[in-house]
Design a protein around this motif. Structure first.
Motif, short mmCIF file in Angstrom:
data_model
loop_
_atom_site.label_atom_id
_atom_site.label_comp_id
_atom_site.label_asym_id
_atom_site.label_seq_id
_atom_site.Cartn_x
_atom_site.Cartn_y
_atom_site.Cartn_z
N THR A 118 16.23 3.70 7.20
CA THR A 118 15.55 2.43 6.30
C THR A 118 14.11 2.26 7.17
O THR A 118 14.34 2.13 8.44
CB THR A 118 16.23 1.37 6.29
N ILE A 119 12.98 2.09 6.42
CA ILE A 119 11.65 1.79 7.29
C ILE A 119 11.16 0.29 6.75
O ILE A 119 11.16 0.40 5.50
CB ILE A 119 10.58 3.00 6.90
N ASP A 120 10.92 -0.43 7.58
CA ASP A 120 10.31 -1.94 7.28
C ASP A 120 8.92 -1.73 6.96
O ASP A 120 8.24 -1.28 7.96
CB ASP A 120 10.93 -2.91 8.32
N MET A 121 8.46 -1.98 5.74
CA MET A 121 6.92 -1.83 5.59
C MET A 121 6.37 -3.13 5.58
O MET A 121 5.05 -3.07 5.39
CB MET A 121 6.97 -1.35 4.20
N TYR B 200 -0.72 1.06 5.88
CA TYR B 200 0.03 2.37 5.30
C TYR B 200 0.01 3.46 6.19
O TYR B 200 1.04 4.41 6.29
CB TYR B 200 -0.80 2.77 4.29
N ASP B 201 -0.85 3.54 7.27
CA ASP B 201 -0.78 4.79 8.25
C ASP B 201 0.31 4.68 9.26
O ASP B 201 0.87 5.75 9.37
CB ASP B 201 -2.10 4.90 9.22
N SER B 202 0.51 3.55 9.59
CA SER B 202 1.68 3.36 10.52
C SER B 202 3.16 3.59 9.67
O SER B 202 4.18 4.23 10.32
CB SER B 202 1.66 1.98 11.41
N ILE B 203 3.02 3.06 8.68
CA ILE B 203 4.36 3.42 7.80
C ILE B 203 4.59 4.85 7.66
O ILE B 203 5.56 5.38 7.75
CB ILE B 203 4.25 3.03 6.24
N TYR C 204 -0.78 7.96 -0.18
CA TYR C 204 0.05 9.03 0.20
C TYR C 204 0.94 9.62 -0.53
O TYR C 204 1.44 10.68 -0.65
CB TYR C 204 0.79 8.64 1.57
N LEU C 205 1.82 9.01 -1.40
CA LEU C 205 2.69 9.45 -2.44
C LEU C 205 2.37 10.32 -3.28
O LEU C 205 3.11 11.52 -3.49
CB LEU C 205 3.43 8.30 -3.34
N MET D 7 0.86 -5.55 1.20
CA MET D 7 -0.06 -4.67 0.77
C MET D 7 -0.14 -3.09 1.33
O MET D 7 -0.54 -2.40 0.92
CB MET D 7 -1.66 -5.29 1.18
N GLY D 8 0.32 -3.28 2.72
CA GLY D 8 0.45 -1.62 3.29
C GLY D 8 1.14 -0.83 2.50
O GLY D 8 1.03 0.29 2.33
N ALA D 9 2.55 -1.24 1.91
CA ALA D 9 3.44 -0.76 1.07
C ALA D 9 2.52 0.08 -0.22
O ALA D 9 2.85 1.29 -0.71
CB ALA D 9 4.66 -1.51 0.63
N ARG D 10 1.72 -0.93 -0.85
CA ARG D 10 1.27 -0.60 -2.18
C ARG D 10 0.20 0.51 -1.66
O ARG D 10 -0.02 1.41 -2.35
CB ARG D 10 0.59 -1.70 -2.72
#
Lengths: 280, 134
Positions: free
Chosen positions: B98-101, B106-109, B55-56, B46-49
């Protein structure tokens, strides 16, 4: 035992405030069935007022609108909104209000976009090599061009059938039908006079069929896809200019006493907001 | 709220209000960003979505020529293990960072992306605000 039913205030009606007498409803129904003369006149006046107001608004410059932006700025926002969406859902659309009086037929026509949204693959068949050369010179994205030798190749399955349309001149039509009828017919690729894919003038035929997009006035506006998000600003501007010329050309050829005019124009994308741009 | 005001707010969310992704990415170092995650939220995606949604758009707005790719994988029956990663792609098309999501907000990503990415914050005078003149 017989019970006499009396229409009057009952306990549930009193509690929940339902009216047992229905006089007001009857009166409303009567009014909607036969509107008075003054109501009709008022509606007519309102329509005229709305028309005059929208015509006045159409004459004002687009830059007065609070959502007005220049086309590159608008595209920057639209591209940002569409980030990560699949390509098929990234279409940029132009919508123009058409202000016309009652009874004027809807505006419709064709636009030939300099950069079309989808490149359709077209095969041109003719016995006349001069005509084929002419087509090749004018349309650089034409898929295949040829005469009877090309038909034979199709028949022998030397060439893969991966195109969208076949256009031809009448001189080669019989030969095509005899040899490719069974192959092209079920796929709907066979050139046909009724379909409008057969003509002596191949250039005109290509213009009408291939890279042109039809538009039509629906619900008081014309809406047309003019690009994809990955198109450059220049390509989209060229498409907007071509669309504008086509719209104005159609309006000037309208066969009515009172011509329609174009109003507010917005640029939007599949998931994006509508942004007002300069158009007229 | 009027339609116009609602739209001005929507546009400002992209260009002005969302502060974290208001950066200029160093395009001399990087070619693109590629995100891979599931279509549905289950399994900690969910955080990635949310990161994509929130943000994108702003990141793309201030870096219009920077390529941002999204790969959303369908895994409705929850049978397969789908990666939930963001890859920063360098000039030679190799993965630089590489970032593991997975299982992250979303904020920490975004914070980790800002740490790992060479960038400059957009100065105040270059921020775009819609509806100032009206």
């Amino acid at each position: 035992m017989n019970f006499l039913r009396v229409r009057g205030p009952t306990l549930p009606n009193l509690l929940f405030g339902t009216r047992s007498l229905q006089t007001s409803r009857l009166w409303l129904e009567e009014a909607s069935v036969a509107p008075s003369k003054t109501n009709k006149q008022q509606a007519k006046k309102k329509m005229l007022r709305d028309f005059l107001r929208s015509r006045k608004q159409a004459r004002e410059p687009a830059s007065n609108h609070p959502l007005y932006m220049k086309v590159p700025d608008a595209l920057r926002f639209l591209r940002a909104v569409e980030v990560g969406q699949p390509r098929s859902q990234q279409t940029i659309t132009l919508t123009t209000l058409v202000i016309s009086e009652k009874g004027v037929p809807p505006v419709y026509g064709n636009v030939q976009l300099p950069t079309p949204l989808r490149n359709s693959k077209v095969v041109v068949l003719s016995d006349d090599p001069k005509k084929l050369e002419e087509v090749q010179d004018n349309f650089k994205n034409v898929h295949l061009v040829g005469g009877r030798e090309l038909v034979d190749k199709f028949k022998n399955e030397d060439i893969e059938i991966d195109f969208d349309k076949v256009v031809a001149t009448p001189d080669i039509l019989n030969y095509t039908n005899q040899n490719l009828g069974k192959m092209f017919g079920p796929k709907g690729l066979l050139p046909n006079v009724k379909k409008g894919t057969v003509s002596e003038n191949l250039i005109e035929l290509m213009n009408e069929n291939v890279s042109s997009m039809p538009f039509r006035q629906r619900a008081g506006c014309i809406s047309l896809g003019i690009g994809k998000v990955e198109f450059s600003d220049k390509q989209i501007l060229e498409n907007i200019i071509a669309t504008r010329e086509a719209f104005l050309n159609t309006l000037s050829n309208q066969k009515t006493k009172k011509q329609s005019t174009l109003g507010k124009t917005t640029l939007t994308s599949t998931h994006g907001p509508g942004i007002v741009i300069d158009f007229i | 709220m009027s339609k116009i005001l609602r739209q001005i707010n929507f546009l400002n969310k992209i260009s002005y209000v969302t502060k974290k992704p208001q950066i200029f990415i160093n395009t001399e170092k990087y070619n693109a960003i590629r995100l891979t995650f599931q279509v549905l939220n289950h399994g900690g995606h969910m955080g990635a979505r949310q990161f994509w949604r929130k943000y994108l758009p702003t990141l793309q707005f201030y870096n219009p020529n920077f390529r941002i790719d999204l790969v959303r994988i369908k895994n409705e029956e929850k049978k397969n293990e789908v990666p939930c990663v963001m890859e920063i792609i360098g000039k030679d098309n190799s993965v630089v960072e590489t970032i593991d999501m997975k299982d992250r907000q979303y904020d920490s990503i975004m914070d980790e992306l800002l740490e790992k990415l060479d960038h400059n914050v957009v100065p105040e005078d270059k921020l775009v605000k819609v509806g100032e003149g009206h």
